[in-house]
Design a protein around this motif. Sequence first.
Motif, mmCIF file in Angstrom:
data_model
loop_
_atom_site.group_PDB
_atom_site.id
_atom_site.type_symbol
_atom_site.label_atom_id
_atom_site.label_comp_id
_atom_site.label_asym_id
_atom_site.label_seq_id
_atom_site.Cartn_x
_atom_site.Cartn_y
_atom_site.Cartn_z
ATOM 1 N N ASP A 169 0.811 -1.213 0.000
ATOM 2 C CA ASP A 169 0.000 0.000 0.000
ATOM 3 C C ASP A 169 0.848 1.268 0.000
ATOM 4 N N ASP A 170 2.113 1.141 -0.374
ATOM 5 C CA ASP A 170 3.036 2.280 -0.394
ATOM 6 C C ASP A 170 2.601 3.263 -1.475
ATOM 7 N N ARG A 171 2.304 4.490 -1.060
ATOM 8 C CA ARG A 171 1.851 5.507 -2.004
ATOM 9 C C ARG A 171 3.001 6.310 -2.591
ATOM 10 N N LEU A 172 4.165 6.254 -1.968
ATOM 11 C CA LEU A 172 5.337 6.950 -2.505
ATOM 12 C C LEU A 172 6.089 6.078 -3.500
ATOM 13 N N LEU A 173 6.336 4.843 -3.135
ATOM 14 C CA LEU A 173 7.098 3.908 -3.972
ATOM 15 C C LEU A 173 6.230 2.676 -4.230
ATOM 16 N N PRO A 174 5.317 2.774 -5.202
ATOM 17 C CA PRO A 174 4.376 1.682 -5.451
ATOM 18 C C PRO A 174 5.094 0.374 -5.785
ATOM 19 N N THR A 175 4.420 -0.737 -5.516
ATOM 20 C CA THR A 175 5.055 -2.042 -5.671
ATOM 21 C C THR A 175 5.523 -2.302 -7.103
ATOM 22 N N GLY A 176 4.740 -1.905 -8.095
ATOM 23 C CA GLY A 176 5.155 -2.139 -9.471
ATOM 24 C C GLY A 176 6.429 -1.385 -9.821
ATOM 25 N N TYR A 177 6.502 -0.151 -9.389
ATOM 26 C CA TYR A 177 7.697 0.668 -9.612
ATOM 27 C C TYR A 177 8.901 0.068 -8.902
ATOM 28 N N LEU A 178 8.741 -0.281 -7.634
ATOM 29 C CA LEU A 178 9.871 -0.807 -6.878
ATOM 30 C C LEU A 178 10.304 -2.164 -7.418
ATOM 31 N N ARG A 179 9.356 -2.964 -7.879
ATOM 32 C CA ARG A 179 9.698 -4.249 -8.473
ATOM 33 C C ARG A 179 10.579 -4.044 -9.712
ATOM 34 N N ARG A 180 10.218 -3.086 -10.527
ATOM 35 C CA ARG A 180 11.014 -2.810 -11.735
ATOM 36 C C ARG A 180 12.418 -2.328 -11.390
ATOM 37 N N VAL A 181 12.518 -1.390 -10.445
ATOM 38 C CA VAL A 181 13.826 -0.847 -10.084
ATOM 39 C C VAL A 181 14.707 -1.921 -9.446
ATOM 40 N N ALA A 182 14.127 -2.743 -8.578
ATOM 41 C CA ALA A 182 14.908 -3.792 -7.919
ATOM 42 C C ALA A 182 15.423 -4.814 -8.921
ATOM 43 N N ARG A 183 14.605 -5.150 -9.893
ATOM 44 C CA ARG A 183 15.052 -6.111 -10.908
ATOM 45 C C ARG A 183 16.106 -5.494 -11.814
ATOM 46 N N ASP A 184 15.895 -4.241 -12.216
ATOM 47 C CA ASP A 184 16.845 -3.591 -13.119
ATOM 48 C C ASP A 184 18.199 -3.380 -12.456
ATOM 49 N N ARG A 185 18.191 -2.998 -11.193
ATOM 50 C CA ARG A 185 19.430 -2.587 -10.535
ATOM 51 C C ARG A 185 20.116 -3.697 -9.748
ATOM 52 N N LEU A 186 19.324 -4.624 -9.216
ATOM 53 C CA LEU A 186 19.908 -5.659 -8.360
ATOM 54 C C LEU A 186 19.627 -7.075 -8.847
ATOM 55 N N GLY A 187 18.751 -7.221 -9.842
ATOM 56 C CA GLY A 187 18.361 -8.561 -10.266
ATOM 57 C C GLY A 187 17.567 -9.290 -9.200
ATOM 58 N N ILE A 188 16.866 -8.533 -8.342
ATOM 59 C CA ILE A 188 16.118 -9.081 -7.213
ATOM 60 C C ILE A 188 14.631 -8.809 -7.405
ATOM 61 N N THR A 189 13.806 -9.816 -7.127
ATOM 62 C CA THR A 189 12.369 -9.603 -7.038
ATOM 63 C C THR A 189 12.026 -9.328 -5.581
ATOM 64 N N PRO A 190 11.475 -8.177 -5.266
ATOM 65 C CA PRO A 190 11.207 -7.859 -3.858
ATOM 66 C C PRO A 190 10.200 -8.811 -3.223
ATOM 67 N N ASP A 191 10.385 -9.039 -1.933
ATOM 68 C CA ASP A 191 9.322 -9.619 -1.129
ATOM 69 C C ASP A 191 8.288 -8.525 -0.879
ATOM 70 N N GLU A 192 7.093 -8.921 -0.465
ATOM 71 C CA GLU A 192 6.034 -7.947 -0.219
ATOM 72 C C GLU A 192 5.382 -8.186 1.128
ATOM 73 N N MET A 193 4.962 -7.085 1.750
ATOM 74 C CA MET A 193 4.156 -7.153 2.966
ATOM 75 C C MET A 193 3.070 -6.101 2.878
ATOM 76 N N ASP A 194 2.047 -6.239 3.682
ATOM 77 C CA ASP A 194 0.996 -5.228 3.736
ATOM 78 C C ASP A 194 1.551 -3.960 4.380
#
Length: 223
Positions: A169-194
């Motif tokens: 529910d992050d309104r500053l760094l939405p999950t889709g955006y952070l997922r893309r950045v993490a994959r592009d920069r670290l090759g990591i798929t983020p874990d998620e929590m509420d």
Amino acid sequence: MATFVLIHGAGDVGWYWHLVTAELRARGHDTVAPDLPCSDDAAGLPEYVDTVVDAIGDRTDLVVVGQSLGGFTAPLVCDRVAVDLLVLVAPMIPAPGEAPTDYWTATRYGDEARDQYDDTIDLFYQDVPPELAAEALRRAPGQSTTRMAEPSPMLAWPDVPTRVLSCRDDRLLPTGYLRRVARDRLGITPDEMDGGHTPALSRPHDLANRLDAYAAEPSLLHR
């Protein structure tokens, strides 16, 4: 047991982590949550790192946790002290040599479809109890931007196991955006929590459970 080094985000203080600190200590861990000199116009990322390293002292078995802008400081700490694990929570994920002020353009943040929130509570603390959100705002010293245009001294991502934790529910760094950045920069798929952008206040028990589980991973226990 681990020592969790908890690094807050922009314009904040170590108090942000106080509920998570209590949870982790109840599980037998040690914690360090320093106040970064974020309101000091003379301080930049090197001074932030110095503050964290000084707070660590001679502690060992370190798990470094960076929240939001703390994602710029956390990997630099890993270059200064021996760290078992790096965890980034609702983070900015810097590239080598990147200045914090360049992050939004470099990660194409403006391309993201997202709702706009002008109110600080609505953006950062929408799921935090009102009295706790008010206390967080009262304690916040503000963020100096004087040196945020300086390139990060990070030359490469540290050779440390890294986890990224996104908040659904992050309104500053939405999950889709952070997922893309993490994959592009670290090759990591983020874990998620509420939770929203500040889970240490809105969901401290859940966040502490996540951190405790990360520290107990077999790959770390046998390092």
